[in-house]
Design an enzyme around this catalytic site. Structure first.
Site, PDB file in Angstrom:
ATOM      1  N   ASP A 193       0.831  -1.198  -0.375  1.00 31.18           N
ATOM      2  CA  ASP A 193       0.317   0.150  -0.377  1.00 31.18           C
ATOM      3  C   ASP A 193       1.005   1.252  -0.357  1.00 31.18           C
ATOM      4  O   ASP A 193       2.201   0.871   0.223  1.00 31.18           O
ATOM      5  CB  ASP A 193      -0.944   0.248   1.511  1.00 31.18           C
ATOM      6  CG  ASP A 193      -0.595  -0.306   2.299  1.00 31.18           C
ATOM      7  OD1 ASP A 193       0.728   0.789   2.217  1.00 31.18           O
ATOM      8  OD2 ASP A 193      -1.470  -0.125   3.594  1.00 31.18           O
ATOM      9  N   ASP A 212      -7.493  -7.692   1.790  1.00 29.63           N
ATOM     10  CA  ASP A 212      -6.294  -7.553   3.685  1.00 29.63           C
ATOM     11  C   ASP A 212      -7.360  -7.508   4.401  1.00 29.63           C
ATOM     12  O   ASP A 212      -7.648  -6.812   4.235  1.00 29.63           O
ATOM     13  CB  ASP A 212      -5.240  -7.651   2.693  1.00 29.63           C
ATOM     14  CG  ASP A 212      -4.870  -6.152   3.249  1.00 29.63           C
ATOM     15  OD1 ASP A 212      -5.347  -5.161   4.182  1.00 29.63           O
ATOM     16  OD2 ASP A 212      -6.154  -4.813   2.639  1.00 29.63           O
TER      17      ASP A 212
END
Length: 375
Positions: free
Chosen positions: A92, A271
């Site tokens: 990310d 996730d």
């Protein structure tokens, strides 16, 4: 990166596909264990492969940028070489971490100034240097730099935030295409749909993202304080617009029930820190519901943790795990983390099988309530 859509459920928007990267294939729908600092807490990579059967893990740009730092990662040849994980990795952008540092960050058009949670040192993230950072980390899938507004944000703030995220996305997209991978394999950039809980903003964001034609797309800014029903509504709104031929990643979600609801609405990738974080606090997820292993009821229960689970589940008993938690043994947290991650991967694997069989919607309805009850 390539995505092949292989099956769709006849009674829902659930999909089964395969993502192909230079580090291997990923069967979707998929859950990705979170390895914030380059490691999944308490779990060896051997166990991630053999017990959990993880196909891809996450790294976090903010944390890896601060420690071990870009110089070390580049000297090592990227995160794959540094930590020894030879399967796909997603990073990310660090946006969520930076913007959660309320009080020690300053947001402006150019980027975000923040202070390290480690030593208080000052740093500055821009869309351009975040792309450069993710190139150095070397993940197969990189995320664009965005602002993640709180779930309770009012409309004007959410709109202002989205416009900034969209301008940053244009800069990320430009920088990504101006640069090359550093380690001899390809990387993909996923833009992120924001817009908080407002359908018109979500549609605007999804259209802007879809028009880029990226290898895949992400849905961010959910499970951050809004009601669950609103989250599901926003997924539906966004997935009406995001292209069906590209994978869809719902960031940071969530419970087993959330995941099945997301799959039913056409999400491919998930996730969440919940399996490991809750595992370290003695909560186990199972098809029968959640179990608090500190409860006295497990003290003399000598049945396996989960007779249908992974090898660890079949070796150890509930009574033994209860004892380990009461004794504050580190092994307790390790066993619970492996169990929960293996269960999450088993859940999405079972979901995939039912999508292929064409009965996902019926299967999901038959188990969804049990997943949320306390055993």
């Amino acid at each position: 990166m390539k995505f092949e859509l292989q099956h769709t459920d006849p009674n829902s928007n659930a999909r089964a596909g395969v993502i192909t990267t230079d580090h291997g294939q990923i069967q979707t729908p998929i859950f990705m264990p979170v390895g914030t600092c380059g490691a999944v807490k308490g779990v060896h990579f051997r166990e991630l492969k053999e017990q959990v059967q993880a196909q891809i893990i996450l790294g976090n740009t903010y944390h890896l940028y601060l420690r071990p730092g870009l110089e070390i990662l580049q000297q090592a040849g990227g995160l794959h070489k540094f930590n020894g994980w030879d399967r796909p990795i997603l990073t990310d952008s660090g946006g969520f971490q930076v913007f959660s540092l309320t009080g020690i960050r300053k947001l402006r058009e150019e980027g975000c100034e923040f202070r390290s949670h480690i030593d208080g040192s000052k740093h500055f993230f821009t869309p351009e240097n975040v792309m450069d950072t993710e190139r150095v980390i070397g993940a197969d899938i990189m995320m664009a730099f965005d602002e993640c507004p709180p779930g309770e944000s009012d409309y004007e703030y959410a709109k202002k935030s989205l416009r900034l995220t969209q301008r940053w996305l244009e800069r990320c997209w430009k920088r990504f295409h101006e640069t090359e991978p550093l380690y001899g394999y390809q990387q993909s950039l996923f833009p992120i749909v924001q817009g908080c809980k407002y359908p018109d903003l979500r549609r605007d964001a999804a259209k802007h993202v879809a028009d880029l034609g990226a290898d895949g797309n992400a849905i961010g800014g959910l499970a951050v304080g809004e009601p669950t029903e609103v989250m599901y509504e926003m997924i539906e709104v966004v997935n009406e617009i995001l292209p069906t031929e590209k994978p869809r990643y719902l960031m940071g979600v969530g419970t087993p029930q959330n995941i099945l609801e997301g799959i039913e609405r056409g999400v491919d990738m998930f996730d969440c820190v919940m399996p490991t974080r809750n595992g370290r606090n003695a909560m186990l997820f199972t098809y029968n519901g959640t179990m608090n292993m500190k409860n006295k009821k497990w003290e003399n229960d000598f049945t396996p943790i989960d007779p249908d689970g992974c090898e660890v589940d079949r070796i150890y008993t509930k009574a033994y795990l209860h004892h380990l938690f009461k004794a504050q043994e580190l092994l307790a947290m390790q066993i619970a983390s492996i169990h929960n991650l293996a269960f999450y991967l088993r859940l999405v694997t079972d979901a995939r099988q039912h999508i292929v069989q064409g009965d996902f919607a019926q299967w999901k309805r038959s188990i969804i309530d049990d997943l949320g009850r306390r055993v």
